[in-house]
Design a protein around this motif. Structure first.
Motif, PDB file in Angstrom:
ATOM      1  N   ASN A 202       6.578  -7.082 -43.733  1.00  0.00           N
ATOM      2  CA  ASN A 202       6.331  -8.250 -44.354  1.00  0.00           C
ATOM      3  C   ASN A 202       6.262  -7.793 -45.895  1.00  0.00           C
ATOM      4  O   ASN A 202       5.613  -6.710 -46.119  1.00  0.00           O
TER       5      ASN A 202
ATOM      6  N   LYS B 190       2.683 -17.623 -41.930  1.00  0.00           N
ATOM      7  CA  LYS B 190       3.489 -18.836 -41.462  1.00  0.00           C
ATOM      8  C   LYS B 190       4.939 -18.492 -42.447  1.00  0.00           C
ATOM      9  O   LYS B 190       5.904 -19.305 -41.847  1.00  0.00           O
TER      10      LYS B 190
ATOM     11  N   ASN C 177       6.246 -15.653 -42.695  1.00  0.00           N
ATOM     12  CA  ASN C 177       7.152 -14.489 -42.077  1.00  0.00           C
ATOM     13  C   ASN C 177       7.754 -14.466 -40.756  1.00  0.00           C
ATOM     14  O   ASN C 177       7.336 -15.489 -40.123  1.00  0.00           O
ATOM     15  N   GLY C 178       8.595 -13.593 -40.228  1.00  0.00           N
ATOM     16  CA  GLY C 178       9.059 -13.448 -39.084  1.00  0.00           C
ATOM     17  C   GLY C 178      10.614 -13.284 -38.993  1.00  0.00           C
ATOM     18  O   GLY C 178      11.298 -13.687 -39.831  1.00  0.00           O
TER      19      GLY C 178
ATOM     20  N   GLU D  63      11.301 -12.265 -31.269  1.00  0.00           N
ATOM     21  CA  GLU D  63      10.685 -12.312 -32.634  1.00  0.00           C
ATOM     22  C   GLU D  63       9.653 -11.521 -32.887  1.00  0.00           C
ATOM     23  O   GLU D  63       8.854 -11.140 -32.048  1.00  0.00           O
TER      24      GLU D  63
ATOM     25  N   LYS E  57       5.689 -11.987 -37.226  1.00  0.00           N
ATOM     26  CA  LYS E  57       5.119 -13.277 -37.507  1.00  0.00           C
ATOM     27  C   LYS E  57       3.659 -13.007 -37.716  1.00  0.00           C
ATOM     28  O   LYS E  57       2.725 -13.631 -37.041  1.00  0.00           O
TER      29      LYS E  57
ATOM     30  N   GLY F 247      10.106 -18.761 -39.941  1.00  0.00           N
ATOM     31  CA  GLY F 247       8.730 -19.321 -40.692  1.00  0.00           C
ATOM     32  C   GLY F 247       9.228 -20.317 -41.999  1.00  0.00           C
ATOM     33  O   GLY F 247      10.326 -20.743 -41.992  1.00  0.00           O
TER      34      GLY F 247
END
Length: 202
Positions: free
Chosen positions: A105, A114, A116-117, A128, A131, A159
């Motif tokens: 990230n 929220k 990220n991911g 996934e 996050k 996200g």
């Protein structure tokens, strides 16, 4: 008889490792190095060697808002909005493969988890990652059996669609020995060690 046994044990590890192009990365441009960027530069692309790019493009960076895990360049899929990339890869039915990729990230984002991911999918598998707010590079890997068909490897930004997402680098798909072959190799090496030890004791 002893010579035959010794030869068999010596060949076992090599037979176990025999397979189609073991260790060769089947992903084209998996580390995003096909495009030349100078240090401190970032650019967005509508097309990229080896990859099909989603509607919101892909962003490549060289030592901007982080540094690459492998080589100089790395990618982000939340550009002007959440985007995606994909690539078709041929597999051999029954052959075992390992999918591996690294993700991190952005350290300069204050958007929180929220934002990220990454979502990924390949050969009937999906998941996934990223996050959270961790900014260090993490490597994910999983193994699967080939279907003998062209399989689509894809990644998508998750996200909030805000231009701050999770980075991606060093994507690879490699043929690997099947689990039983690894056990055979280990057994062969162990037996060779025992034979060698007995010879020394004699």
């Amino acid at each position: 008889m002893k010579k035959i046994l010794t030869l068999t044990l010596a060949l076992a590890p090599m037979l176990a490792l025999a397979g189609p192009s073991l260790g060769q990365n089947l992903v084209h441009n998996g580390s995003f190095e096909a495009n030349s960027l100078i240090g401190g530069q970032w650019t967005t692309y509508k097309s990229l060697s080896g990859w099909t790019i989603g509607n919101n493009q892909i962003e490549l960076r060289n030592n901007v808002a982080g540094s690459a895990f492998d080589g100089k360049n790395f990618a982000e899929l939340d550009v002007y909005g959440n985007s995606s990339i994909s690539q078709a890869i041929a597999t051999i039915a029954g052959q075992w493969y390992e999918l591996s990729f690294s993700y991190a990230n952005r350290a300069d984002s204050n958007k929180g988890a929220k934002s990220n991911g990454l979502g990924w999918s390949f050969a009937g598998l999906s998941g996934e990652v990223g996050k959270n707010t961790a900014t260090n590079w993490t490597t994910f890997s999983t193994r699967f059996q080939g279907t003998g068909k062209l399989e689509t490897l894809s990644f998508s930004a998750l996200g909030t669609s805000d231009g701050y997402g999770t980075s991606l680098d060093k994507v690879s798909v490699n043929a690997v020995p099947e689990p039983t072959s690894l056990a055979l190799m280990a057994g062969g090496l162990l037996a060779m060690g025992l034979v060698s030890r007995r010879k020394k004791q004699a």
